[in-house]
Each structure stands twice: as C-alpha cells, then as structure tokens.
Design a protein around this motif. Structure first.
Motif, PDB file in Angstrom:
ATOM      1  N   TRP A 111     -43.393   4.158-140.230  1.00 49.46           N
ATOM      2  CA  TRP A 111     -42.875   3.867-138.901  1.00 49.46           C
ATOM      3  C   TRP A 111     -42.701   2.370-138.696  1.00 49.46           C
ATOM      4  CZ3 TRP A 111     -40.837   7.777-136.546  1.00 49.46           C
ATOM      5  CH2 TRP A 111     -41.334   9.066-136.747  1.00 49.46           C
ATOM      6  N   GLU A 112     -43.538   1.532-139.348  1.00 45.33           N
ATOM      7  CA  GLU A 112     -43.386   0.076-139.202  1.00 45.33           C
ATOM      8  C   GLU A 112     -42.057  -0.399-139.780  1.00 45.33           C
ATOM      9  OE1 GLU A 112     -45.932   1.617-140.448  1.00 45.33           O
ATOM     10  OE2 GLU A 112     -47.531   1.281-138.960  1.00 45.33           O
ATOM     11  N   GLN A 113     -41.574   0.274-140.838  1.00 42.45           N
ATOM     12  CA  GLN A 113     -40.281  -0.106-141.410  1.00 42.45           C
ATOM     13  C   GLN A 113     -39.123   0.449-140.589  1.00 42.45           C
ATOM     14  OE1 GLN A 113     -40.233   1.133-145.496  1.00 42.45           O
ATOM     15  NE2 GLN A 113     -42.081   0.003-146.038  1.00 42.45           N
ATOM     16  N   LEU A 114     -39.286   1.660-140.067  1.00 38.51           N
ATOM     17  CA  LEU A 114     -38.204   2.256-139.282  1.00 38.51           C
ATOM     18  C   LEU A 114     -37.973   1.504-137.984  1.00 38.51           C
ATOM     19  CD1 LEU A 114     -39.011   6.046-139.771  1.00 38.51           C
ATOM     20  CD2 LEU A 114     -37.162   4.753-140.820  1.00 38.51           C
ATOM     21  N   TYR A 115     -39.049   0.940-137.418  1.00 33.59           N
ATOM     22  CA  TYR A 115     -38.949   0.263-136.121  1.00 33.59           C
ATOM     23  C   TYR A 115     -39.237  -1.234-136.252  1.00 33.59           C
ATOM     24  CZ  TYR A 115     -38.738   4.854-133.980  1.00 33.59           C
ATOM     25  OH  TYR A 115     -38.353   6.119-133.630  1.00 33.59           O
ATOM     26  N   SER A 116     -38.808  -1.833-137.351  1.00 36.66           N
ATOM     27  CA  SER A 116     -38.997  -3.266-137.505  1.00 36.66           C
ATOM     28  C   SER A 116     -38.108  -4.020-136.523  1.00 36.66           C
ATOM     29  CB  SER A 116     -38.685  -3.692-138.945  1.00 36.66           C
ATOM     30  OG  SER A 116     -37.325  -3.437-139.237  1.00 36.66           O
ATOM     31  N   ALA A 117     -38.498  -5.237-136.218  1.00 40.04           N
ATOM     32  CA  ALA A 117     -37.741  -6.042-135.254  1.00 40.04           C
ATOM     33  C   ALA A 117     -36.362  -6.409-135.764  1.00 40.04           C
ATOM     34  CB  ALA A 117     -38.519  -7.311-134.909  1.00 40.04           C
ATOM     35  N   ILE A 118     -36.152  -6.365-137.090  1.00 43.10           N
ATOM     36  CA  ILE A 118     -34.848  -6.717-137.647  1.00 43.10           C
ATOM     37  C   ILE A 118     -33.874  -5.553-137.490  1.00 43.10           C
ATOM     38  CG2 ILE A 118     -33.642  -7.387-139.759  1.00 43.10           C
ATOM     39  CD1 ILE A 118     -36.186  -8.754-140.675  1.00 43.10           C
ATOM     40  N   LEU A 119     -34.354  -4.337-137.824  1.00 47.75           N
ATOM     41  CA  LEU A 119     -33.469  -3.173-137.721  1.00 47.75           C
ATOM     42  C   LEU A 119     -33.305  -2.708-136.293  1.00 47.75           C
ATOM     43  CD1 LEU A 119     -34.687  -1.082-140.807  1.00 47.75           C
ATOM     44  CD2 LEU A 119     -32.711  -2.586-140.656  1.00 47.75           C
ATOM     45  N   CYS A 120     -34.357  -2.790-135.512  1.00 52.32           N
ATOM     46  CA  CYS A 120     -34.323  -2.301-134.125  1.00 52.32           C
ATOM     47  C   CYS A 120     -34.757  -3.423-133.196  1.00 52.32           C
ATOM     48  CB  CYS A 120     -35.227  -1.080-133.959  1.00 52.32           C
ATOM     49  SG  CYS A 120     -34.792   0.299-135.011  1.00 52.32           S
ATOM     50  N   PRO A 121     -33.858  -4.285-132.778  1.00 56.25           N
ATOM     51  CA  PRO A 121     -34.254  -5.354-131.838  1.00 56.25           C
ATOM     52  C   PRO A 121     -34.765  -4.766-130.528  1.00 56.25           C
ATOM     53  CG  PRO A 121     -32.080  -5.758-132.794  1.00 56.25           C
ATOM     54  CD  PRO A 121     -32.449  -4.363-133.152  1.00 56.25           C
ATOM     55  N   ARG A 122     -35.750  -5.421-129.970  1.00 58.78           N
ATOM     56  CA  ARG A 122     -36.345  -4.952-128.729  1.00 58.78           C
ATOM     57  C   ARG A 122     -35.374  -5.149-127.571  1.00 58.78           C
ATOM     58  NH1 ARG A 122     -38.716  -3.233-132.259  1.00 58.78           N
ATOM     59  NH2 ARG A 122     -40.945  -3.203-132.672  1.00 58.78           N
ATOM     60  N   LEU A 123     -35.218  -4.126-126.784  1.00 59.40           N
ATOM     61  CA  LEU A 123     -34.323  -4.163-125.627  1.00 59.40           C
ATOM     62  C   LEU A 123     -35.156  -3.893-124.385  1.00 59.40           C
ATOM     63  CD1 LEU A 123     -31.450  -4.388-124.536  1.00 59.40           C
ATOM     64  CD2 LEU A 123     -31.223  -1.924-124.813  1.00 59.40           C
ATOM     65  N   PRO A 124     -35.478  -4.913-123.624  1.00 64.58           N
ATOM     66  CA  PRO A 124     -36.296  -4.685-122.420  1.00 64.58           C
ATOM     67  C   PRO A 124     -35.514  -3.901-121.373  1.00 64.58           C
ATOM     68  CG  PRO A 124     -35.537  -6.967-122.499  1.00 64.58           C
ATOM     69  CD  PRO A 124     -35.128  -6.336-123.805  1.00 64.58           C
ATOM     70  N   LEU A 125     -36.124  -2.839-120.889  1.00 64.36           N
ATOM     71  CA  LEU A 125     -35.510  -1.989-119.881  1.00 64.36           C
ATOM     72  C   LEU A 125     -36.417  -1.894-118.667  1.00 64.36           C
ATOM     73  CD1 LEU A 125     -34.226   0.961-122.117  1.00 64.36           C
ATOM     74  CD2 LEU A 125     -32.868  -0.900-121.147  1.00 64.36           C
ATOM     75  N   PRO A 126     -35.868  -1.749-117.478  1.00 60.47           N
ATOM     76  CA  PRO A 126     -36.717  -1.539-116.291  1.00 60.47           C
ATOM     77  C   PRO A 126     -37.527  -0.257-116.426  1.00 60.47           C
ATOM     78  CG  PRO A 126     -34.464  -2.112-115.664  1.00 60.47           C
ATOM     79  CD  PRO A 126     -34.446  -1.873-117.128  1.00 60.47           C
ATOM     80  N   ARG A 127     -38.742  -0.306-115.951  1.00 57.83           N
ATOM     81  CA  ARG A 127     -39.644   0.824-116.121  1.00 57.83           C
ATOM     82  C   ARG A 127     -39.324   1.994-115.194  1.00 57.83           C
ATOM     83  NH1 ARG A 127     -44.481  -0.166-118.706  1.00 57.83           N
ATOM     84  NH2 ARG A 127     -45.600   1.257-117.308  1.00 57.83           N
ATOM     85  N   ASN A 128     -38.483   1.781-114.219  1.00 56.85           N
ATOM     86  CA  ASN A 128     -38.177   2.861-113.280  1.00 56.85           C
ATOM     87  C   ASN A 128     -36.915   3.629-113.652  1.00 56.85           C
ATOM     88  OD1 ASN A 128     -36.427   0.787-112.792  1.00 56.85           O
ATOM     89  ND2 ASN A 128     -36.585   0.853-110.564  1.00 56.85           N
ATOM     90  N   ILE A 129     -36.366   3.421-114.848  1.00 54.84           N
ATOM     91  CA  ILE A 129     -35.183   4.158-115.283  1.00 54.84           C
ATOM     92  C   ILE A 129     -35.585   5.586-115.644  1.00 54.84           C
ATOM     93  CG2 ILE A 129     -33.449   4.340-117.107  1.00 54.84           C
ATOM     94  CD1 ILE A 129     -33.188   1.390-117.131  1.00 54.84           C
ATOM     95  N   ASP A 130     -34.805   6.549-115.188  1.00 59.53           N
ATOM     96  CA  ASP A 130     -35.072   7.957-115.473  1.00 59.53           C
ATOM     97  C   ASP A 130     -34.522   8.332-116.846  1.00 59.53           C
ATOM     98  OD1 ASP A 130     -36.291   8.295-113.030  1.00 59.53           O
ATOM     99  OD2 ASP A 130     -34.460   8.970-112.027  1.00 59.53           O
ATOM    100  N   ILE A 131     -35.254   9.203-117.516  1.00 59.91           N
ATOM    101  CA  ILE A 131     -34.842   9.760-118.804  1.00 59.91           C
ATOM    102  C   ILE A 131     -34.728  11.273-118.628  1.00 59.91           C
ATOM    103  CG2 ILE A 131     -35.455  10.110-121.219  1.00 59.91           C
ATOM    104  CD1 ILE A 131     -36.886   7.491-121.203  1.00 59.91           C
ATOM    105  N   MET A 132     -33.565  11.808-118.964  1.00 57.60           N
ATOM    106  CA  MET A 132     -33.338  13.240-118.821  1.00 57.60           C
ATOM    107  C   MET A 132     -32.719  13.790-120.098  1.00 57.60           C
ATOM    108  SD  MET A 132     -32.106  14.004-114.914  1.00 57.60           S
ATOM    109  CE  MET A 132     -30.588  13.092-115.076  1.00 57.60           C
ATOM    110  N   VAL A 133     -33.149  14.974-120.481  1.00 62.95           N
ATOM    111  CA  VAL A 133     -32.569  15.723-121.589  1.00 62.95           C
ATOM    112  C   VAL A 133     -32.041  17.026-121.012  1.00 62.95           C
ATOM    113  CG1 VAL A 133     -32.978  16.797-123.819  1.00 62.95           C
ATOM    114  CG2 VAL A 133     -34.181  14.699-123.229  1.00 62.95           C
ATOM    115  N   LEU A 134     -30.749  17.261-121.192  1.00 67.34           N
ATOM    116  CA  LEU A 134     -30.103  18.454-120.659  1.00 67.34           C
ATOM    117  C   LEU A 134     -29.648  19.347-121.805  1.00 67.34           C
ATOM    118  CD1 LEU A 134     -29.348  15.925-118.582  1.00 67.34           C
ATOM    119  CD2 LEU A 134     -28.125  17.747-117.419  1.00 67.34           C
ATOM    120  N   GLN A 135     -29.715  20.626-121.592  1.00 64.51           N
ATOM    121  CA  GLN A 135     -29.302  21.608-122.589  1.00 64.51           C
ATOM    122  C   GLN A 135     -28.151  22.441-122.031  1.00 64.51           C
ATOM    123  OE1 GLN A 135     -32.463  24.039-124.053  1.00 64.51           O
ATOM    124  NE2 GLN A 135     -31.167  25.209-125.440  1.00 64.51           N
TER     125      GLN A 135
END
Length: 379
Positions: A111-135
């Motif tokens: 997981w450290e390689q999959l989510y390294s800072a080079i491959l996946c740059p950190r994107l700060p997002l507001p904490r109040n954003i809703d996440i929804m998964v629809l089927q």
C-alpha cells in the motif's frame, strides 16, 4: 433384293430395340431406393429365465460406513442426490463483494507503493463533502443510493455514525464499509490504480502551442509543430512543456525576472541595499500603497519558500517544487485557461470548434507589471 430389304429392316429394328433397352436401364437406375433395407437379424434361441434370489442381507445402519469393495454397490444403498441445477448452470462466479474483498486482501503491491506521494499527489478536500455510491437497477426508475457519508467520517477512521447509509455496515470501520459498497471494477480503479481490461484509450486531442501576440517569450524551434495528447491532460502539463522546450529555469526556482524586479522595487522603497532574503516583500509593497493581486501574493510567498529551502541546513526540509503555471499565462481565444483545466474542457468550453486547439503562452500579468514597475522606479 427382298433378302437385302429384310436384312436392312431387321437391322433398324434391332437398333431401335437396343435403344429402348438402354433407356429402360437408365430409368431403373434413376429410380433405385436411396436407402438399403436392413439385413435381417438372425433370431437367437430364447434363454431360460433365472428366478430372482431374495436378498437375505440386512440394510446397514444409517451412520455406518460401507466396508464393501470398491465398485460394489449395496443392495439397499440410497444414492446421493445430484445437483442438476449446478450441473446445468456451471461454476458460480464470485460476486462484486467477494472480488472486492479478494483485491483488498491481496493487493498487487504494498500500500505504501500504491499510495506514494509521487504516484498519488495529496489533494486536500473539505471535510464536509458528501460521498455517495449509487447502483443502477433495470427495475427502478432511477439509481438508488447504497452508500452515503462525508469525507470527515472516512478520514477519522472511526465507527459509522447514525446518519450514515450503507448496505454493508461494518460498525467499527467506516472505510471498510465504503470499500465493500464499491463494485469490483471501481475498487480496482480507485484503490489499486488499475484500469479494467475492457478499457479503451479515448481519442486524443491535437493542439498547437505558440507565443501570444506581443509576448516576450520566444516561439518553439518548430513553431508549427502539431502536438497530440490525451484529452485529460491538464494545462499545468502544457506549462511544464513550454518550460522544457524554452529551457526556462522555472522547475528549480521562481521566475528570475520577477524575483529581480521584486527585489529592486523593495530596495527602492526601503532606500537601502538590504539583502533580498531579509525582505518581506508583501509588507513592503503594502506599506508603499500598492495593491497586490492574489496571484502576485502567491508568487511572493513562493519566492520566500524557495529562499528558505535554499538556505536550510536541514536536508529534511524538502526540495523546491517548481510552479511554472504560476508565472506563465495560458490563453485560448483570448480567454484565460486555468491550470487545472483539461484539454477536453478547453476544447469543449473555450475553443468550441473542430481542428487543432491553439493555446498561447506568455508571462503572467503580475510578472509584466512588476518588471514595468521596477523599470519606472529605476528611472
């Protein structure tokens, strides 16, 4: 004479009869049956009937195992029921949840390689954003929600609160509940950064980069070069390409012309030769009555960060990351192009035509204003 005539008549009659016979033979051949009748099977003499011998063996107990030799079936053995539906349907395919669990248990890399800072740059997002998964369901008129929560719930690594909707509820792990609600292809794409096997590369977009009219930046060695790139390429990558082709040092330091102009203006306001590293440019310019734009404030903060990292004795302080999109201004049809805009967005919302997209580059407005201000103060 009569004998000759009779012989001739007999010869012609013989020929006529031979032709009739040949026609009859051909007709018989054409009307032969296509199937040969089966040959008669010789009858075998009837065998004597053997009377059935009653079985004197008692049935084995229900829980006892059979001790008979292999291949011998007991007289009263109950055959095992056959799974006729399983034989007809074949092997069962794993569900999306089972495949997602398999991906999480056996990732292709650490997981450290999959989510390294080079491959996946950190994107700060507001904490109040809703996440929804629809089927989507063919029986329903619209997709229905199978997961709904906020970024703060997933980031805190805590239990699911009462207001969270989830089909799979792991009470002590909100993130795992979210991952189980994903289909396997989505988990493979978001968590493991892999595209599905059926993915096809989208059509690329052709474009041309050239300096804006009246710009001080030079053109490329081949000004009419036609470039082709993925439609999801962002404008920041275009700025990096301009820096690379024009050999500008914006990946290792801020724009030198802007830094020199800002230092010259600050020394003129302070009326001394103070080292630029000790100058707070924002405070000096505001005291002088200047109104700074947000872009110039960010550039002055970038200059201060570059100078601190350059003189830091601690190697863990990090390295300077160039921001060429801050000092270069990209335009398309005289409209500013944001650094995060993609080629697809530029073509659809700005270019709005077929053919190659034309993007112009030049120094940012605050860079040109600061250089002009320094020249005016020096004169």
């Amino acid at each position: 004479a009569e004998d000759a005539e009779s012989a001739a008549s007999n010869g012609s009659a013989g020929k006529f009869i031979s032709r009739l016979r040949s026609m009859r033979v051909r007709k018989q051949k054409s009307t032969l049956p296509t199937q040969i009748p089966p040959s008669p099977v010789p009858q075998q003499p009837a065998s004597k009937e053997v009377p059935a011998v009653p079985s004197t063996l008692a049935p084995p107990p229900a829980n006892s195992r059979s001790t008979s030799a292999p291949g011998v079936v007991a007289a009263n053995a109950i055959p095992e029921p056959r799974d006729t539906f399983g034989e007809w349907a074949g092997p069962r395919y794993p569900t999306d949840t089972e495949r997602t669990l398999a991906l999480l248990q056996a990732p292709p890399a650490a997981w450290e390689q999959l989510y390294s800072a080079i491959l996946c740059p950190r994107l700060p997002l507001p904490r109040n954003i809703d996440i929804m998964v629809l089927q989507d369901c063919p029986d329903a008129s619209e997709p229905f929600v199978i997961f709904r929560s906020t970024i703060s719930v997933l980031c805190d690594d805590a239990a699911l609160p009462d207001g969270t909707l989830s089909v799979f509820r792991v009470l002590d792990d909100a993130l795992l509940s979210f991952e189980l609600c994903m289909p396997a292809w989505l988990a493979d794409f978001l968590l493991l950064n892999r595209l599905p096997a059926s993915f096809q590369e989208p059509a690329k977009i052709s474009f041309v980069l050239s300096p804006a009219p009246g710009a001080t930046l030079p053109p490329f060695p081949n000004p009419s070069a036609r470039l082709v790139a993925n439609r999801m390429l962002r404008a920041r990558k275009l700025a990096i390409y301009v820096v690379d082709k024009l050999a500008l040092p914006l990946m290792t330091q801020p724009a030198p012309n802007f830094v020199n102009a800002a230092d010259a203006c600050a020394r003129t306001y302070l009326r001394d030769q103070t080292d630029g590293m000790l100058i707070d440019h924002v405070a000096v310019f505001e005291q002088a009555g200047e109104t700074l734009s947000d872009a110039e404030r960010m550039a002055l903060e970038d200059v201060a960060l570059w100078r601190r990292l350059r003189t830091a004795a601690d190697k863990e302080a990090g390295e300077y990351i160039g921001r060429p999109e801050l000092y270069l201004h990209l335009t398309c049809k005289n409209k500013s192009v944001p650094a995060k805009a993609t080629l697809a967005t530029i073509k659809a919302s700005v270019w709005k035509a077929s053919g190659d997209v034309v993007v112009h580059y030049e120094w940012a407005d605050f860079v040109r204003r600061r250089i002009a201000k320094a020249q005016a103060l020096a004169s």
